[in-house]
Write a protein that holds these residues in place. Structure first.
Motif, PDB file in Angstrom:
ATOM      1  N   VAL A  66       0.834  -1.200   0.000  1.00  0.00           N
ATOM      2  CA  VAL A  66       0.000   0.000   0.000  1.00  0.00           C
ATOM      3  C   VAL A  66       0.867   1.248   0.000  1.00  0.00           C
ATOM      4  CG1 VAL A  66      -1.658   1.331   1.359  1.00  0.00           C
ATOM      5  CG2 VAL A  66      -1.958  -1.142   1.099  1.00  0.00           C
ATOM      6  N   ALA A  67       1.998   1.198   0.682  1.00  0.00           N
ATOM      7  CA  ALA A  67       2.877   2.374   0.796  1.00  0.00           C
ATOM      8  C   ALA A  67       3.407   2.850  -0.557  1.00  0.00           C
ATOM      9  CB  ALA A  67       4.040   2.061   1.737  1.00  0.00           C
ATOM     10  N   LEU A  68       3.366   1.979  -1.546  1.00  0.00           N
ATOM     11  CA  LEU A  68       3.894   2.343  -2.858  1.00  0.00           C
ATOM     12  C   LEU A  68       2.864   3.025  -3.748  1.00  0.00           C
ATOM     13  CD1 LEU A  68       6.027  -0.826  -3.741  1.00  0.00           C
ATOM     14  CD2 LEU A  68       6.820   1.371  -2.831  1.00  0.00           C
ATOM     15  N   VAL A  69       1.619   3.117  -3.276  1.00  0.00           N
ATOM     16  CA  VAL A  69       0.579   3.673  -4.140  1.00  0.00           C
ATOM     17  C   VAL A  69      -0.162   4.855  -3.515  1.00  0.00           C
ATOM     18  CG1 VAL A  69       0.213   1.480  -5.331  1.00  0.00           C
ATOM     19  CG2 VAL A  69      -1.163   2.024  -3.307  1.00  0.00           C
ATOM     20  N   THR A  70       0.187   5.219  -2.286  1.00  0.00           N
ATOM     21  CA  THR A  70      -0.497   6.333  -1.638  1.00  0.00           C
ATOM     22  C   THR A  70       0.303   7.613  -1.800  1.00  0.00           C
ATOM     23  OG1 THR A  70       0.507   5.604   0.443  1.00  0.00           O
ATOM     24  CG2 THR A  70      -1.791   4.988   0.033  1.00  0.00           C
ATOM     25  N   VAL A  71      -0.425   8.718  -1.890  1.00  0.00           N
ATOM     26  CA  VAL A  71       0.184  10.020  -2.149  1.00  0.00           C
ATOM     27  C   VAL A  71       0.094  10.910  -0.909  1.00  0.00           C
ATOM     28  CG1 VAL A  71      -0.010  12.147  -3.503  1.00  0.00           C
ATOM     29  CG2 VAL A  71      -0.360   9.921  -4.602  1.00  0.00           C
ATOM     30  N   GLY A  72       1.224  11.504  -0.541  1.00  0.00           N
ATOM     31  CA  GLY A  72       1.237  12.427   0.584  1.00  0.00           C
ATOM     32  C   GLY A  72       1.245  11.717   1.925  1.00  0.00           C
ATOM     33  N   GLY A  73       0.967  12.480   2.982  1.00  0.00           N
ATOM     34  CA  GLY A  73       0.981  11.926   4.334  1.00  0.00           C
ATOM     35  C   GLY A  73      -0.291  12.244   5.078  1.00  0.00           C
ATOM     36  N   GLY A  74      -0.219  12.184   6.389  1.00  0.00           N
ATOM     37  CA  GLY A  74      -1.384  12.448   7.220  1.00  0.00           C
ATOM     38  C   GLY A  74      -1.901  11.195   7.897  1.00  0.00           C
ATOM     39  N   GLU A  75      -2.873  11.379   8.780  1.00  0.00           N
ATOM     40  CA  GLU A  75      -3.384  10.276   9.585  1.00  0.00           C
ATOM     41  C   GLU A  75      -4.027   9.172   8.752  1.00  0.00           C
ATOM     42  OE1 GLU A  75      -5.930  11.719  12.631  1.00  0.00           O
ATOM     43  OE2 GLU A  75      -4.408  13.027  13.537  1.00  0.00           O
ATOM     44  N   VAL A  76      -4.791   9.538   7.732  1.00  0.00           N
ATOM     45  CA  VAL A  76      -5.457   8.521   6.914  1.00  0.00           C
ATOM     46  C   VAL A  76      -4.426   7.674   6.175  1.00  0.00           C
ATOM     47  CG1 VAL A  76      -6.954   8.126   4.924  1.00  0.00           C
ATOM     48  CG2 VAL A  76      -7.598   9.813   6.643  1.00  0.00           C
ATOM     49  N   VAL A  77      -3.408   8.314   5.615  1.00  0.00           N
ATOM     50  CA  VAL A  77      -2.366   7.576   4.900  1.00  0.00           C
ATOM     51  C   VAL A  77      -1.624   6.647   5.855  1.00  0.00           C
ATOM     52  CG1 VAL A  77      -0.159   7.802   3.694  1.00  0.00           C
ATOM     53  CG2 VAL A  77      -2.075   9.281   3.074  1.00  0.00           C
ATOM     54  N   GLU A  78      -1.308   7.124   7.042  1.00  0.00           N
ATOM     55  CA  GLU A  78      -0.632   6.275   8.027  1.00  0.00           C
ATOM     56  C   GLU A  78      -1.499   5.069   8.379  1.00  0.00           C
ATOM     57  OE1 GLU A  78       0.403   8.684  11.365  1.00  0.00           O
ATOM     58  OE2 GLU A  78       1.780   9.955  10.220  1.00  0.00           O
TER      59      GLU A  78
END
Length: 220
Positions: free
Chosen positions: A163-175
């Motif tokens: 999943v870490a290879l397809v998400t953009v940016g940061g923040g609580e939802v991404v974490e």
């Protein structure tokens, strides 16, 4: 969304609904009418909105595809030219392109060139959106980024990829997307549409899937 109110412009638009007949819907014509009516500053916000599709086209061409979304502001020929020598793109997007063209250059200092090109380019795009003077547009862009990240995470999990290879940016939802193994990534209390989105992603009919995702996007 804009610094000024455009009552006459909005009053002149046709009414559109998600399931309406799109016959006669010409986005180029609508944008031309909008551009004539907006101040230069407000038009920049509209252009930033549609720069998303330029990013799509840049990524496609970078990855060897000739696919081109006509909603972008750049022609197919301009996309090719910008990848070779960016002259017309916003500074942050041009920096990403130059960084990937030469990972040892000064442009690469602030860009994670180990990440896929698409991730870095869209991260730059959404960072630009976060800096917009329009509060409405900033909120819309953040909601759009979140929705797309969740969709990408669901697809990645289905394909058993990271999943870490397809998400953009940061923040609580991404974490949360990165660390959770729950069916809803533990986001049921955070995102009201998570169950509907999971259901939509399970839809086998592609047109119906897109319709359901569009309905969720309209409700966000």
């Amino acid at each position: 969304m804009f610094g000024s109110n455009y009552y006459a412009l909005v009053a002149g638009f046709r009414e559109y609904a998600l399931d309406a007949d799109t016959k006669g819907f010409d986005i180029a014509e609508i944008l031309a009418e909008v551009e004539e009516s907006l101040s230069a500053k407000d038009w920049q916000t509209v252009e930033l909105l549609y720069t998303y599709y330029d990013c799509e086209n840049l990524v496609a061409r970078y990855n060897g595809s000739s696919a081109h979304n006509g909603l972008g502001r750049l022609s197919a020929e301009q996309v090719v030219a910008e990848l070779q020598n960016p002259q017309h793109l916003p500074h942050m997007l041009a920096t990403v392109i130059r960084a990937y063209a030469d990972t040892e250059s000064e442009y690469a200092e602030g860009v994670d060139t180990d990440a896929p090109f698409a991730i870095s380019l869209f991260a730059a795009y959404y960072e630009m959106c976060a800096g917009s003077s329009s509060r409405f547009f900033k909120a819309w862009a953040e909601a759009d980024r979140t929705l797309r990240n969740v969709i990408s995470a669901l697809v990645a999990r289905d394909r058993q990829s990271q999943v870490a290879l397809v998400t953009v940016g940061g923040g609580e939802v991404v974490e949360q997307l990165h660390r959770s193994s729950a069916a809803d990534f533990g986001l049921r209390g955070e995102l009201s549409y998570i169950d509907a989105l999971i259901s939509a992603m399970d839809e086998q009919n592609m047109l119906e899937k897109e319709r359901k995702i569009d309905a969720i996007r309209w409700s966000v």
